[in-house]
Design a protein around this motif. Structure first.
Motif, PDB file in Angstrom:
ATOM      1  N   ALA A   1     -38.496  21.543 -13.387  1.00  0.00           N
ATOM      2  CA  ALA A   1     -38.686  22.478 -12.275  1.00  0.00           C
ATOM      3  C   ALA A   1     -39.177  23.843 -12.730  1.00  0.00           C
ATOM      4  CB  ALA A   1     -37.377  22.636 -11.501  1.00  0.00           C
ATOM      5  N   TYR A   2     -39.387  24.026 -14.014  1.00  0.00           N
ATOM      6  CA  TYR A   2     -39.817  25.341 -14.493  1.00  0.00           C
ATOM      7  C   TYR A   2     -41.224  25.632 -13.978  1.00  0.00           C
ATOM      8  CZ  TYR A   2     -39.444  29.364 -17.589  1.00  0.00           C
ATOM      9  OH  TYR A   2     -39.324  30.640 -18.085  1.00  0.00           O
ATOM     10  N   PRO A   3     -41.456  26.830 -13.403  1.00  0.00           N
ATOM     11  CA  PRO A   3     -42.775  27.138 -12.820  1.00  0.00           C
ATOM     12  C   PRO A   3     -43.886  27.110 -13.858  1.00  0.00           C
ATOM     13  CG  PRO A   3     -41.396  29.112 -12.958  1.00  0.00           C
ATOM     14  CD  PRO A   3     -40.510  27.945 -13.271  1.00  0.00           C
ATOM     15  N   SER A   4     -44.903  26.284 -13.604  1.00  0.00           N
ATOM     16  CA  SER A   4     -45.989  26.116 -14.567  1.00  0.00           C
ATOM     17  C   SER A   4     -46.931  27.309 -14.616  1.00  0.00           C
ATOM     18  CB  SER A   4     -46.788  24.856 -14.232  1.00  0.00           C
ATOM     19  OG  SER A   4     -47.333  24.946 -12.922  1.00  0.00           O
ATOM     20  N   ASP A   5     -46.896  28.157 -13.567  1.00  0.00           N
ATOM     21  CA  ASP A   5     -47.833  29.286 -13.518  1.00  0.00           C
ATOM     22  C   ASP A   5     -47.228  30.581 -14.056  1.00  0.00           C
ATOM     23  OD1 ASP A   5     -46.002  29.589 -11.518  1.00  0.00           O
ATOM     24  OD2 ASP A   5     -47.441  30.214  -9.984  1.00  0.00           O
ATOM     25  N   ASP A   6     -46.079  30.484 -14.718  1.00  0.00           N
ATOM     26  CA  ASP A   6     -45.427  31.661 -15.276  1.00  0.00           C
ATOM     27  C   ASP A   6     -46.288  32.225 -16.401  1.00  0.00           C
ATOM     28  OD1 ASP A   6     -43.468  33.571 -15.559  1.00  0.00           O
ATOM     29  OD2 ASP A   6     -42.227  32.350 -16.893  1.00  0.00           O
ATOM     30  N   LYS A   7     -46.788  33.447 -16.258  1.00  0.00           N
ATOM     31  CA  LYS A   7     -47.695  34.057 -17.230  1.00  0.00           C
ATOM     32  C   LYS A   7     -46.960  35.117 -18.052  1.00  0.00           C
ATOM     33  CE  LYS A   7     -51.592  32.062 -15.808  1.00  0.00           C
ATOM     34  NZ  LYS A   7     -51.051  31.234 -14.704  1.00  0.00           N
ATOM     35  N   ILE A   8     -47.284  35.131 -19.372  1.00  0.00           N
ATOM     36  CA  ILE A   8     -46.676  36.128 -20.240  1.00  0.00           C
ATOM     37  C   ILE A   8     -47.755  36.728 -21.148  1.00  0.00           C
ATOM     38  CG2 ILE A   8     -44.382  35.071 -20.227  1.00  0.00           C
ATOM     39  CD1 ILE A   8     -45.023  33.837 -22.934  1.00  0.00           C
ATOM     40  N   SER A   9     -47.469  37.885 -21.702  1.00  0.00           N
ATOM     41  CA  SER A   9     -48.366  38.558 -22.644  1.00  0.00           C
ATOM     42  C   SER A   9     -47.540  39.056 -23.817  1.00  0.00           C
ATOM     43  CB  SER A   9     -49.080  39.743 -21.979  1.00  0.00           C
ATOM     44  OG  SER A   9     -49.867  39.322 -20.880  1.00  0.00           O
ATOM     45  N   GLY A  10     -48.115  39.080 -24.997  1.00  0.00           N
ATOM     46  CA  GLY A  10     -47.386  39.562 -26.154  1.00  0.00           C
ATOM     47  C   GLY A  10     -48.023  39.112 -27.458  1.00  0.00           C
ATOM     48  N   LYS A  11     -47.275  39.249 -28.545  1.00  0.00           N
ATOM     49  CA  LYS A  11     -47.750  38.884 -29.875  1.00  0.00           C
ATOM     50  C   LYS A  11     -46.574  38.400 -30.709  1.00  0.00           C
ATOM     51  CE  LYS A  11     -48.978  42.162 -32.781  1.00  0.00           C
ATOM     52  NZ  LYS A  11     -49.782  43.218 -33.486  1.00  0.00           N
ATOM     53  N   LEU A  12     -46.755  37.276 -31.389  1.00  0.00           N
ATOM     54  CA  LEU A  12     -45.715  36.699 -32.221  1.00  0.00           C
ATOM     55  C   LEU A  12     -46.155  36.707 -33.681  1.00  0.00           C
ATOM     56  CD1 LEU A  12     -44.801  33.553 -30.069  1.00  0.00           C
ATOM     57  CD2 LEU A  12     -43.590  35.740 -30.136  1.00  0.00           C
ATOM     58  N   ASP A  13     -45.266  37.113 -34.565  1.00  0.00           N
ATOM     59  CA  ASP A  13     -45.517  37.057 -35.988  1.00  0.00           C
ATOM     60  C   ASP A  13     -45.101  35.674 -36.477  1.00  0.00           C
ATOM     61  OD1 ASP A  13     -45.683  37.293 -38.716  1.00  0.00           O
ATOM     62  OD2 ASP A  13     -44.612  39.202 -38.842  1.00  0.00           O
ATOM     63  N   LEU A  14     -46.081  34.868 -36.885  1.00  0.00           N
ATOM     64  CA  LEU A  14     -45.810  33.486 -37.266  1.00  0.00           C
ATOM     65  C   LEU A  14     -45.105  33.374 -38.615  1.00  0.00           C
ATOM     66  CD1 LEU A  14     -49.142  31.910 -36.037  1.00  0.00           C
ATOM     67  CD2 LEU A  14     -46.926  31.946 -34.890  1.00  0.00           C
ATOM     68  N   GLU A  15     -44.903  34.518 -39.274  1.00  0.00           N
ATOM     69  CA  GLU A  15     -44.105  34.515 -40.502  1.00  0.00           C
ATOM     70  C   GLU A  15     -42.622  34.541 -40.187  1.00  0.00           C
ATOM     71  OE1 GLU A  15     -45.266  34.155 -43.566  1.00  0.00           O
ATOM     72  OE2 GLU A  15     -47.306  34.015 -42.771  1.00  0.00           O
ATOM     73  N   ASN A  16     -42.275  34.889 -38.953  1.00  0.00           N
ATOM     74  CA  ASN A  16     -40.869  34.922 -38.551  1.00  0.00           C
ATOM     75  C   ASN A  16     -40.320  33.512 -38.401  1.00  0.00           C
ATOM     76  OD1 ASN A  16     -40.597  37.713 -38.462  1.00  0.00           O
ATOM     77  ND2 ASN A  16     -41.302  37.853 -36.347  1.00  0.00           N
ATOM     78  N   SER A  17     -39.017  33.411 -38.387  1.00  0.00           N
ATOM     79  CA  SER A  17     -38.368  32.114 -38.221  1.00  0.00           C
ATOM     80  C   SER A  17     -38.500  31.640 -36.774  1.00  0.00           C
ATOM     81  CB  SER A  17     -36.882  32.213 -38.591  1.00  0.00           C
ATOM     82  OG  SER A  17     -36.211  33.081 -37.680  1.00  0.00           O
ATOM     83  N   LEU A  18     -38.286  30.366 -36.565  1.00  0.00           N
ATOM     84  CA  LEU A  18     -38.349  29.813 -35.214  1.00  0.00           C
ATOM     85  C   LEU A  18     -37.336  30.481 -34.276  1.00  0.00           C
ATOM     86  CD1 LEU A  18     -39.431  27.716 -33.189  1.00  0.00           C
ATOM     87  CD2 LEU A  18     -37.714  26.112 -34.095  1.00  0.00           C
ATOM     88  N   PRO A  19     -36.066  30.688 -34.683  1.00  0.00           N
ATOM     89  CA  PRO A  19     -35.123  31.357 -33.775  1.00  0.00           C
ATOM     90  C   PRO A  19     -35.591  32.751 -33.372  1.00  0.00           C
ATOM     91  CG  PRO A  19     -33.923  30.270 -35.540  1.00  0.00           C
ATOM     92  CD  PRO A  19     -35.375  30.204 -35.901  1.00  0.00           C
ATOM     93  N   THR A  20     -36.228  33.490 -34.300  1.00  0.00           N
ATOM     94  CA  THR A  20     -36.714  34.829 -33.966  1.00  0.00           C
ATOM     95  C   THR A  20     -37.831  34.748 -32.925  1.00  0.00           C
ATOM     96  OG1 THR A  20     -36.162  35.658 -36.171  1.00  0.00           O
ATOM     97  CG2 THR A  20     -37.759  36.930 -34.893  1.00  0.00           C
ATOM     98  N   VAL A  21     -38.746  33.826 -33.109  1.00  0.00           N
ATOM     99  CA  VAL A  21     -39.860  33.657 -32.174  1.00  0.00           C
ATOM    100  C   VAL A  21     -39.341  33.215 -30.807  1.00  0.00           C
ATOM    101  CG1 VAL A  21     -41.865  32.212 -31.661  1.00  0.00           C
ATOM    102  CG2 VAL A  21     -41.616  33.236 -33.922  1.00  0.00           C
ATOM    103  N   MET A  22     -38.427  32.252 -30.778  1.00  0.00           N
ATOM    104  CA  MET A  22     -37.890  31.783 -29.502  1.00  0.00           C
ATOM    105  C   MET A  22     -37.080  32.877 -28.821  1.00  0.00           C
ATOM    106  SD  MET A  22     -39.120  28.857 -28.965  1.00  0.00           S
ATOM    107  CE  MET A  22     -38.201  28.705 -27.427  1.00  0.00           C
TER     108      MET A  22
END
Length: 410
Positions: free
Chosen positions: A359-380
């Protein structure tokens, strides 16, 4: 229909994809009916073209693929074998166009030839990418070389006949059969959670993203430099006026002389995207027979999106192309992109499976930047703050709970 079609001959009608779709599948009905009502002088050509299509469809729809391709290559052979049917065709030139229609209808449906990626003239020798895969290079003789680092580097040296993999030098001259090394492809397989940088024999630089495969020769010969991509890669092509560089990806041919661009052609995605940073590229649909095959020319800061389901190409201007190549620098940037799309990229980067509630809305839009050197928990954790959801990491899975409340779009 556009007025320029008013001069159509029988042969030109047979070349028009939408006309064959109309005859075989009933598509574009009102468009073609209105056209012929406005131009009754074209009706004889329409009748002749329709007769050719149905003539060949009725008799040859069960031909196997090999036989059809042989008929396409040899009109004379086709003439000898089926001379009784050919007596109905009064113009020799029609026969060549009839063979093209035969090639289409005998494969079962018209759409197979135009839309099916299995017609690409290269098949990856390496197995499809799985979660348990390791980064590896598969030489043209079948030997596999393990790429143990998460971000591996590969450089081809055609003069010394060597390949440098990270810090190891491999002598290709001892591994290839004399005279055959140029005809076969090497492959690099990068599983989810890893990346690679390549320097091809012509000096072209390639950044290969997670979950991707690339096939390329030890050295480029002939009149073009051709490689094959499945997944995502960023290219900085060495300029060569005499040899255009062609990337075959997701059913598209992307042709350049020297430029910087990004291609995303994952099999699981609905679109194939080409984003041009600098230079110029021509994007066209890969087909065995290029009837009506049009090129889309990109200028810097433009994106061509090929939609697989409806076989359509769209061209858009992009104010910030760095969004599409940020991954080569270790960043994932997104601007008003759906959360679902961002999460699919996170899955590939971290080699995990992320489950969104139905049921999660598929049109939910976000903006930002993720550092892929960070761990998965930090990114999530960052994505959780941006979208307002709770999540749980269990082994190789990330389970996202229902969104707690609607947050303003960033």
């Amino acid at each position: 229909m556009k007025s320029k079609f008013a001069e159509y001959s029988t042969e030109q009608l047979l070349e028009e994809k939408s006309f064959i779709e109309w005859v075989l599948l009933g598509m574009h009905n009102s468009e073609w009916e209105n056209f012929f009502d406005d131009h009754p002088e074209i009706r004889p050509h329409e009748k002749a073209a329709r007769e050719i299509i149905h003539l060949l469809q009725d008799k040859y729809e069960i031909l196997d693929e090999v036989s059809v391709l042989q008929l396409w290559k040899s009109i004379d052979s086709f003439d000898n074998i089926h001379k009784q049917k050919i007596k109905k065709l009064t113009i020799r030139r029609r026969l060549s166009w009839a063979a093209s229609v035969l090639l289409i209808v005998s494969l079962g449906t018209f759409g197979f030839l135009y839309f099916n990626d299995s017609w690409q003239n290269y098949r990856f020798a390496s197995s499809e990418i799985t979660e348990s895969d390791e980064s590896r290079m598969v030489l043209s003789n079948g030997e596999e070389i393990s790429l143990k680092e998460d971000n591996s580097t590969i450089a081809m040296d055609e003069v010394a006949e060597q390949v440098i993999v990270n810090d190891s030098i491999i002598d290709l001259s001892q591994k290839m059969d004399a005279g055959k090394s140029e005809a076969k492809m090497n492959e690099v397989v990068i599983p989810y959670g890893k990346k690679s940088e390549l320097l091809l024999a012509d000096g072209t630089k390639v950044w290969l993203n997670a979950g991707s495969r690339l096939a390329f020769p030890t050295k480029f010969t002939g009149k073009k430099r051709e490689i094959f991509l499945e997944g995502e890669a960023c290219f900085q092509v060495a300029h060569n006026n005499e040899k255009p560089f062609i990337v075959n990806a997701g059913g598209l041919d992307i042709k350049v002389l020297g430029t910087n661009f990004n291609v995303s052609a994952y099999p699981t995605e609905k679109t194939v995207e080409t984003v041009l940073v600098e230079g110029s590229v021509a994007v066209s649909r890969s087909k065995v027979i290029k009837l009506g095959n049009k090129e889309t020319i990109l200028k810097p800061n433009q994106k061509a999106s090929f939609h697989k389901e409806n076989n359509e190409m769209t061209l858009t201007d992009e104010t910030d192309v760095d969004l599409y190549i940020a991954w080569t620098y270790g960043w994932l940037r997104y601007e008003r992109e759906s959360l679902e799309s961002v999460l699919r990229k996170v899955e590939r980067y971290y080699n995990v499976e992320i489950e969104l509630p139905a049921a999660y809305p598929s049109d939910d839009k976000i903006s930002g930047k993720l550092d892929l050197e960070n761990s998965l928990p930090t990114v999530m954790g960052f994505l959780s703050d941006a979208s307002g959801f709770n999540y749980r990491i269990t082994g190789n899975k990330v389970l996202i709970d229902e969104r707690l409340e609607k947050l303003p779009t960033r």
